[in-house]
Scaffold this motif. Structure first.
Motif, PDB file in Angstrom:
ATOM      1  N   ASP A 185     -31.765  -1.575 -67.451  1.00 59.84           N
ATOM      2  CA  ASP A 185     -31.446   0.071 -67.504  1.00 59.84           C
ATOM      3  C   ASP A 185     -30.597   0.348 -66.194  1.00 59.84           C
ATOM      4  O   ASP A 185     -31.137  -0.094 -65.129  1.00 59.84           O
ATOM      5  N   ILE A 186     -29.703   1.247 -66.128  1.00 61.92           N
ATOM      6  CA  ILE A 186     -29.285   1.652 -65.125  1.00 61.92           C
ATOM      7  C   ILE A 186     -29.105   3.189 -64.892  1.00 61.92           C
ATOM      8  O   ILE A 186     -28.902   3.911 -66.018  1.00 61.92           O
ATOM      9  N   SER A 187     -29.038   3.695 -63.809  1.00 57.58           N
ATOM     10  CA  SER A 187     -29.034   5.164 -63.642  1.00 57.58           C
ATOM     11  C   SER A 187     -28.023   5.925 -64.232  1.00 57.58           C
ATOM     12  O   SER A 187     -26.766   5.405 -64.428  1.00 57.58           O
ATOM     13  N   SER A 188     -28.193   7.343 -64.430  1.00 55.87           N
ATOM     14  CA  SER A 188     -27.025   8.212 -65.018  1.00 55.87           C
ATOM     15  C   SER A 188     -26.976   7.913 -66.459  1.00 55.87           C
ATOM     16  O   SER A 188     -27.320   6.799 -66.993  1.00 55.87           O
ATOM     17  N   LEU A 189     -26.364   9.187 -67.149  1.00 55.21           N
ATOM     18  CA  LEU A 189     -26.342   9.026 -68.638  1.00 55.21           C
ATOM     19  C   LEU A 189     -24.790   9.570 -68.944  1.00 55.21           C
ATOM     20  O   LEU A 189     -24.421  10.886 -68.523  1.00 55.21           O
ATOM     21  N   ILE A 190     -24.215   9.118 -69.807  1.00 59.21           N
ATOM     22  CA  ILE A 190     -23.006   9.584 -70.209  1.00 59.21           C
ATOM     23  C   ILE A 190     -22.826   8.921 -71.820  1.00 59.21           C
ATOM     24  O   ILE A 190     -23.618   8.258 -72.393  1.00 59.21           O
ATOM     25  N   ASP A 191     -21.875   9.660 -72.395  1.00 59.78           N
ATOM     26  CA  ASP A 191     -21.529   9.138 -74.093  1.00 59.78           C
ATOM     27  C   ASP A 191     -20.934   7.702 -73.997  1.00 59.78           C
ATOM     28  O   ASP A 191     -20.300   7.282 -73.241  1.00 59.78           O
ATOM     29  N   LYS A 192     -21.338   7.353 -75.021  1.00 62.91           N
ATOM     30  CA  LYS A 192     -20.916   5.838 -75.292  1.00 62.91           C
ATOM     31  C   LYS A 192     -19.421   5.942 -75.440  1.00 62.91           C
ATOM     32  O   LYS A 192     -18.762   4.559 -75.338  1.00 62.91           O
ATOM     33  N   GLU A 193     -18.544   6.938 -75.638  1.00 62.38           N
ATOM     34  CA  GLU A 193     -17.206   6.843 -75.818  1.00 62.38           C
ATOM     35  C   GLU A 193     -16.329   6.592 -74.664  1.00 62.38           C
ATOM     36  O   GLU A 193     -15.463   5.950 -74.527  1.00 62.38           O
ATOM     37  N   ASP A 194     -17.261   6.847 -73.602  1.00 65.60           N
ATOM     38  CA  ASP A 194     -16.666   6.696 -72.157  1.00 65.60           C
ATOM     39  C   ASP A 194     -16.638   5.085 -71.821  1.00 65.60           C
ATOM     40  O   ASP A 194     -15.903   4.685 -70.956  1.00 65.60           O
ATOM     41  N   ILE A 195     -17.621   4.341 -72.385  1.00 58.50           N
ATOM     42  CA  ILE A 195     -17.590   3.119 -72.420  1.00 58.50           C
ATOM     43  C   ILE A 195     -16.534   2.309 -72.965  1.00 58.50           C
ATOM     44  O   ILE A 195     -15.988   1.396 -72.416  1.00 58.50           O
ATOM     45  N   SER A 196     -16.398   2.601 -74.318  1.00 56.33           N
ATOM     46  CA  SER A 196     -15.250   1.792 -75.163  1.00 56.33           C
ATOM     47  C   SER A 196     -14.082   2.745 -75.334  1.00 56.33           C
ATOM     48  O   SER A 196     -13.461   2.677 -76.246  1.00 56.33           O
ATOM     49  N   ALA A 197     -13.812   3.445 -74.258  1.00 59.69           N
ATOM     50  CA  ALA A 197     -12.385   4.207 -74.342  1.00 59.69           C
ATOM     51  C   ALA A 197     -11.176   3.313 -74.369  1.00 59.69           C
ATOM     52  O   ALA A 197     -11.305   2.214 -73.925  1.00 59.69           O
ATOM     53  N   THR A 198     -10.329   3.792 -75.087  1.00 62.38           N
ATOM     54  CA  THR A 198      -9.097   2.592 -75.223  1.00 62.38           C
ATOM     55  C   THR A 198      -8.316   2.313 -73.915  1.00 62.38           C
ATOM     56  O   THR A 198      -8.148   1.064 -73.727  1.00 62.38           O
ATOM     57  N   ARG A 199      -8.239   2.943 -72.948  1.00 67.27           N
ATOM     58  CA  ARG A 199      -7.760   2.747 -71.660  1.00 67.27           C
ATOM     59  C   ARG A 199      -8.680   3.319 -70.536  1.00 67.27           C
ATOM     60  O   ARG A 199      -8.453   4.101 -69.744  1.00 67.27           O
ATOM     61  N   TRP A 200      -9.695   2.584 -70.690  1.00 66.46           N
ATOM     62  CA  TRP A 200     -10.925   2.898 -69.781  1.00 66.46           C
ATOM     63  C   TRP A 200     -10.495   2.885 -68.430  1.00 66.46           C
ATOM     64  O   TRP A 200     -11.313   3.632 -67.184  1.00 66.46           O
ATOM     65  N   TRP A 201      -9.569   1.882 -67.950  1.00 67.55           N
ATOM     66  CA  TRP A 201      -9.343   1.584 -66.447  1.00 67.55           C
ATOM     67  C   TRP A 201      -8.840   2.879 -65.936  1.00 67.55           C
ATOM     68  O   TRP A 201      -8.820   3.113 -64.679  1.00 67.55           O
ATOM     69  N   GLU A 202      -8.403   3.998 -66.651  1.00 66.64           N
ATOM     70  CA  GLU A 202      -7.800   5.097 -66.359  1.00 66.64           C
ATOM     71  C   GLU A 202      -8.716   5.981 -65.462  1.00 66.64           C
ATOM     72  O   GLU A 202      -8.542   6.869 -64.793  1.00 66.64           O
ATOM     73  N   ASN A 203     -10.074   5.758 -66.054  1.00 64.37           N
ATOM     74  CA  ASN A 203     -10.959   6.503 -65.484  1.00 64.37           C
ATOM     75  C   ASN A 203     -11.412   6.076 -63.998  1.00 64.37           C
ATOM     76  O   ASN A 203     -12.287   6.754 -63.273  1.00 64.37           O
ATOM     77  N   PHE A 204     -10.523   5.148 -63.483  1.00 63.47           N
ATOM     78  CA  PHE A 204     -10.814   4.914 -61.942  1.00 63.47           C
ATOM     79  C   PHE A 204      -9.901   5.780 -61.142  1.00 63.47           C
ATOM     80  O   PHE A 204     -10.109   5.580 -59.892  1.00 63.47           O
ATOM     81  N   ASN A 205      -9.264   6.439 -61.767  1.00 61.99           N
ATOM     82  CA  ASN A 205      -8.068   7.595 -60.952  1.00 61.99           C
ATOM     83  C   ASN A 205      -7.471   6.697 -60.044  1.00 61.99           C
ATOM     84  O   ASN A 205      -7.374   7.162 -58.760  1.00 61.99           O
ATOM     85  N   ASP A 206      -6.789   5.839 -60.577  1.00 57.00           N
ATOM     86  CA  ASP A 206      -5.961   4.887 -59.432  1.00 57.00           C
ATOM     87  C   ASP A 206      -4.642   4.643 -60.201  1.00 57.00           C
ATOM     88  O   ASP A 206      -4.400   3.839 -61.276  1.00 57.00           O
ATOM     89  N   ASP A 207      -3.575   5.580 -59.677  1.00 55.57           N
ATOM     90  CA  ASP A 207      -2.240   5.404 -60.421  1.00 55.57           C
ATOM     91  C   ASP A 207      -1.606   4.025 -59.965  1.00 55.57           C
ATOM     92  O   ASP A 207      -0.717   3.527 -61.218  1.00 55.57           O
ATOM     93  N   ALA A 208      -1.732   3.662 -59.039  1.00 57.24           N
ATOM     94  CA  ALA A 208      -1.285   2.117 -58.657  1.00 57.24           C
ATOM     95  C   ALA A 208      -1.948   0.989 -59.812  1.00 57.24           C
ATOM     96  O   ALA A 208      -1.116   0.173 -60.198  1.00 57.24           O
ATOM     97  N   LEU A 209      -3.279   1.302 -59.961  1.00 59.72           N
ATOM     98  CA  LEU A 209      -3.803   0.243 -61.254  1.00 59.72           C
ATOM     99  C   LEU A 209      -3.040   0.479 -62.430  1.00 59.72           C
ATOM    100  O   LEU A 209      -2.964  -0.357 -63.220  1.00 59.72           O
ATOM    101  N   ASN A 210      -3.088   1.839 -62.965  1.00 57.39           N
ATOM    102  CA  ASN A 210      -2.483   2.155 -64.117  1.00 57.39           C
ATOM    103  C   ASN A 210      -0.956   1.532 -64.410  1.00 57.39           C
ATOM    104  O   ASN A 210      -0.603   0.919 -65.353  1.00 57.39           O
ATOM    105  N   LYS A 211      -0.251   1.516 -63.339  1.00 59.44           N
ATOM    106  CA  LYS A 211       1.036   1.025 -63.328  1.00 59.44           C
ATOM    107  C   LYS A 211       1.005  -0.663 -63.498  1.00 59.44           C
ATOM    108  O   LYS A 211       1.821  -1.182 -64.190  1.00 59.44           O
TER     109      LYS A 211
END
Length: 542
Positions: A106-132
């Motif tokens: 178990d790890i702290s915090s709770l979110i929906d499972k869709e956030d785990i299996s999002a198609t482009r989940w790395w965009e949740n890092f909010n890093d434009d350089a990473l996305n490019k």
């Protein structure tokens, strides 16, 4: 009026003439051919023959009706057996394996499972350089292109197998021209006369044939289903390749960021060690410190020179790896690190309970399930191979001495035939092939079980590593903040003359060491997070 009278007279005369001729003919036959006892006259036999013809036509109609019924029964028989399959019954390989609804960690915090299996989940890092970076890797990576081509090749193989279930139609055209002597015979009053002449002969022919194998035992159907499952497995394997390469690209992206910070830390450590070595040299010349202190400061200076070069080398190597992932020639990226700015991205939170149902979309499990079904269908195809292959062949052959008459009805020959082929003795190859497919199916069952269990282990390990990485990162961050505070205090003390410069340098080196430890902890946290997403699978690429 006259015409009708003459016509009626003619009809009566004709009927009378016919009757007289018939009676005279019967008398002649009776006179010339003495009747044996019980033998019918020719006229009676001809009448009986006519009756038999009528009866024969009636029997033919009954026979055709009977044959039509047989054809219908045969067709229903073929359809019934074609719908069957010789493959073994489906089983649930993990029926006896207890699968939890949630993972143990178990790890702290709770979110929906869709956030785990999002198609482009790395965009949740909010890093434009990473996305490019990731987009460029997806577009240009050579391993991904090879994986796509492998899927296309599997699709072609699937279409080849699918084509075997359809009728095969072939057409052959021939033309020949010959010239040679021909002997001709003629009859005359003096007898038979022969003569020779040179004659040209042309022959045109066109043959169109159709061959269709009846899938009575389900062999072709099983092979087709196996090819479909193998193709689906290759598509799932493609997703696995995507997951691995994208994960590697994300880790390398942040490894470069961390390595740039490490280079800056090494530069500061080297500057501090160099200044300390210079002071030790002056003190040694003045006789204030012994030679051992001078040698120790020299060793520290040399060590930091070596560490800086090693950090630069690692940076170049990581740059090269990322360039290869992007499908480019290795070049150094124009980046500069800063020990003041934290490169750790703002990552999405992990739920307290991650449902185990997320593993249903994990690509290696999907691939293993398709391979299991493909192996099951192969067993059915191998068993169906023990039965004879039944095929229907139909052909239309046009042949003529003239091209203009080639498609004439008189030039057409139609043929329809059925063929049953069975290998009586093949040295035990069919039995061995069937046993091989059964063993491969059993291996696929065990492989599916192993894949599922390994998937759960991967997720459990990833959750545990992420939990440890978060704890370690917080501890390292706390140590870094404390070391910075100590260095500020030491700097104030040095300015007021409370401590000497060597003590200040020691405080600075400790701060830089804590910065390096915090940098490594941030990097490990990102790697653990990427490991978790990789373990969960999910819809990385649609």
């Amino acid at each position: 009026m006259k015409r009708s009278i003459f016509k009626s007279i003619k009809d009566r005369e004709r009927k009378k003439f016919t009757t007289e001729n018939t009676e005279s003919t019967e008398k002649k036959i009776t006179t010339l051919t003495p009747l044996r006892k019980g033998r019918k006259s020719p006229l009676e036999r001809s009448t009986a023959s006519a009756g038999r013809c009528v009866l024969t036509d009636f029997n033919k109609q009954k026979t055709n009706h009977f044959l039509n019924q047989n054809y219908l029964i045969l067709l229903l028989f073929i359809l019934l057996f074609s719908a069957c399959s010789m493959a073994p019954r489906k089983i649930n390989p993990i029926k006896n394996i207890k699968i939890p609804e949630n993972y143990n960690n178990d790890i702290s915090s709770l979110i929906d499972k869709e956030d785990i299996s999002a198609t482009r989940w790395w965009e949740n890092f909010n890093d434009d350089a990473l996305n490019k970076t990731v987009d460029k890797v997806i577009e240009n990576n050579l391993d991904l292109k090879l994986a796509v081509l492998r899927v296309e090749s599997m699709e072609s193989q699937f279409k080849i197998v699918r084509g075997s279930r359809l009728p095969a139609i072939s057409t052959t055209g021939n033309y020949s021209k010959s010239e040679g002597p021909v002997t001709e015979m003629e009859f005359s009053q003096s007898g038979m006369e022969t003569s020779q002449s040179i004659q040209e002969t042309e022959m045109y022919s066109l043959r169109t044939g159709l061959r269709f194998e009846l899938d009575i035992w389900g062999k072709l159907r099983s092979n087709h289903k196996s090819a479909v499952e193998t193709f689906k497995a290759s598509k799932a394997d493609l997703r696995t390749v995507y997951i691995g390469i994208i994960s590697q690209a994300i880790i390398l992206h942040y490894d470069i960021e961390a390595q740039l910070r490490e280079v800056e830390i090494s530069k500061k450590n080297l500057a501090s060690a160099k200044y300390n070595y210079e002071i030790s040299q002056k003190k040694y010349k003045m006789g204030i410190v012994p030679k051992t202190s001078l040698e120790m400061s020299k060793q520290a200076h040399n060590n930091f020179i070596s560490k800086l070069e090693r950090d630069k080398q690692l940076l170049d190597m990581k740059n090269n790896q990322l360039s290869i992932l992007m499908g480019e020639y290795p070049e150094n990226f124009e980046k500069t690190g800063s020990i003041e700015n934290n490169f750790l991205p703002e990552m999405i939170k992990i739920p307290v309970h991650i449902p185990s149902t997320l593993l249903k979309t994990r690509s290696d499990i999907v691939s293993s399930a398709h391979n299991l079904e493909a192996a099951r269908q192969q067993v059915g195809a191998a068993f169906a191979a023990f039965f004879p292959s039944i095929s229907i062949t139909a052909a239309a052959n046009f042949a003529s001495l003239s091209f203009d008459d080639l498609f004439n009805e008189l030039s057409l020959t139609k043929t329809i035939a059925g063929e049953a082929t069975e290998v009586i003795f093949a040295g035990g190859s069919k039995v061995a092939s069937y046993k091989l497919k059964k063993v491969q199916y059993e291996q696929a069952v065990l492989n599916y079980k192993k894949t599922v269990l390994n998937a759960f282990q991967d997720v459990e390990d990833a959750l545990k590593n992420l939990e440890f990485a978060k704890i370690n990162q917080k501890a390292a961050e706390g140590n870094m903040i404390s070391a910075k505070s100590v260095f500020k205090i030491s700097d104030q003390k040095y300015k007021f003359g409370v401590i000497n410069y060597s003590q200040l340098l020691d405080s600075e080196r400790n701060m830089l060491s804590m910065l390096s430890a915090s940098n490594s902890a941030d990097k490990a946290l990102i790697a653990a997070r990427v490991q978790l997403h990789s373990a969960l699978g999910g819809e990385w690429i649609k």
